[in-house]
Design a protein around this motif. Structure first.
Motif, PDB file in Angstrom:
ATOM      1  N   UNK A   7       0.775  -1.231   0.000  1.00 16.80           N
ATOM      2  CA  UNK A   7       0.000   0.000   0.000  1.00 16.80           C
ATOM      3  C   UNK A   7       0.805   1.278   0.000  1.00 16.80           C
ATOM      4  N   UNK A   8       2.124   1.160   0.108  1.00 16.59           N
ATOM      5  CA  UNK A   8       2.942   2.362   0.073  1.00 16.59           C
ATOM      6  C   UNK A   8       2.977   2.981  -1.311  1.00 16.59           C
ATOM      7  N   UNK A  15      -2.657  14.309   1.006  1.00 13.01           N
ATOM      8  CA  UNK A  15      -3.287  13.117   0.462  1.00 13.01           C
ATOM      9  C   UNK A  15      -3.404  11.997   1.475  1.00 13.01           C
ATOM     10  N   UNK A  16      -3.875  10.857   0.990  1.00 12.11           N
ATOM     11  CA  UNK A  16      -4.124   9.693   1.844  1.00 12.11           C
ATOM     12  C   UNK A  16      -3.534   8.433   1.232  1.00 12.11           C
ATOM     13  N   UNK A  17      -3.170   7.522   2.100  1.00 10.93           N
ATOM     14  CA  UNK A  17      -2.752   6.180   1.716  1.00 10.93           C
ATOM     15  C   UNK A  17      -3.269   5.203   2.760  1.00 10.93           C
ATOM     16  N   UNK A  79      -3.314   0.518   8.229  1.00  9.25           N
ATOM     17  CA  UNK A  79      -3.011   1.865   8.688  1.00  9.25           C
ATOM     18  C   UNK A  79      -3.563   2.844   7.660  1.00  9.25           C
ATOM     19  N   UNK A  80      -4.638   3.522   8.025  1.00 14.43           N
ATOM     20  CA  UNK A  80      -5.200   4.558   7.175  1.00 14.43           C
ATOM     21  C   UNK A  80      -4.500   5.868   7.508  1.00 14.43           C
ATOM     22  N   UNK A  81      -3.866   6.449   6.505  1.00 19.59           N
ATOM     23  CA  UNK A  81      -3.086   7.668   6.714  1.00 19.59           C
ATOM     24  C   UNK A  81      -3.724   8.807   5.919  1.00 19.59           C
ATOM     25  N   UNK A  82      -4.206   9.797   6.621  1.00 17.51           N
ATOM     26  CA  UNK A  82      -4.815  10.972   5.996  1.00 17.51           C
ATOM     27  C   UNK A  82      -4.006  12.221   6.293  1.00 17.51           C
ATOM     28  N   UNK A 115       7.427  -1.004   3.619  1.00 18.48           N
ATOM     29  CA  UNK A 115       6.904  -0.421   2.390  1.00 18.48           C
ATOM     30  C   UNK A 115       7.178   1.083   2.425  1.00 18.48           C
ATOM     31  N   UNK A 116       7.637   1.603   1.291  1.00 20.97           N
ATOM     32  CA  UNK A 116       8.046   3.005   1.224  1.00 20.97           C
ATOM     33  C   UNK A 116       6.834   3.919   1.058  1.00 20.97           C
ATOM     34  N   UNK A 117       6.785   4.947   1.891  1.00 18.41           N
ATOM     35  CA  UNK A 117       5.785   6.005   1.748  1.00 18.41           C
ATOM     36  C   UNK A 117       6.534   7.312   1.518  1.00 18.41           C
ATOM     37  N   UNK A 118       6.227   7.970   0.414  1.00 21.43           N
ATOM     38  CA  UNK A 118       6.865   9.231   0.082  1.00 21.43           C
ATOM     39  C   UNK A 118       5.791  10.294  -0.099  1.00 21.43           C
ATOM     40  N   UNK A 119       5.912  11.368   0.666  1.00 27.67           N
ATOM     41  CA  UNK A 119       4.955  12.471   0.581  1.00 27.67           C
ATOM     42  C   UNK A 119       5.688  13.677   0.004  1.00 27.67           C
ATOM     43  N   UNK A 120       5.333  14.013  -1.209  1.00 30.27           N
ATOM     44  CA  UNK A 120       6.053  15.077  -1.905  1.00 30.27           C
ATOM     45  C   UNK A 120       5.187  15.653  -3.014  1.00 30.27           C
ATOM     46  N   UNK A 121       5.357  16.934  -3.264  1.00 36.68           N
ATOM     47  CA  UNK A 121       4.649  17.566  -4.377  1.00 36.68           C
ATOM     48  C   UNK A 121       5.521  17.552  -5.636  1.00 36.68           C
TER      49      UNK A 121
END
Length: 121
Positions: A7-8, A15-17, A79-82, A115-121
């Protein structure tokens, strides 16, 4: 026993993942399950944990934005990430505190691959 997280990905700020983790391997029961994360150059830190009875605990930095849940019948934790922020960027790891298999074997302090989560514009 194996823990497989999914899910990453890459998401824009705000945003959400939703992360999922499946525990497999003839499991009879699992105590606490949780999510940890590790950013580059940082220590691994707790994000959220949930007991088999559904009691949850969160890091202060994610309270109100992240929600941990589990399906005991499926041996899964979510894990719901908002409202994601760039500082949430990290490798997220699934963790189980203790699992018992049908053969009576115990697994303790068990980690998934991340699992990689990247938050970027």
């Amino acid at each position: 026993v194996q823990l497989q997280a999914s899910g990453g990905g890459l998401v824009q700020p705000g945003g959400s993942l939703r992360l999922s983790c499946l525990a497999s391997g003839s499991i009879f029961s699992i105590d606490d399950m949780g999510w940890y994360r590790q950013a580059p150059g940082e220590e691994r830190e707790l994000v959220a944990v949930i007991t088999s009875g559904g009691i949850t605990n969160y890091a202060d930095s994610v309270k109100g934005r992240f929600t941990i849940s589990r399906d005991n019948a499926k041996n899964m934790v979510y894990l719901q990430m908002n409202s994601l922020k760039p500082e949430d960027t990290a490798v997220y790891y699934c963790h189980l505190d203790r699992a018992r298999t049908y053969s009576g074997r115990y697994y303790r302090n068990f980690w998934g691959m991340g699992t990689q989560v990247t938050v970027s514009s």
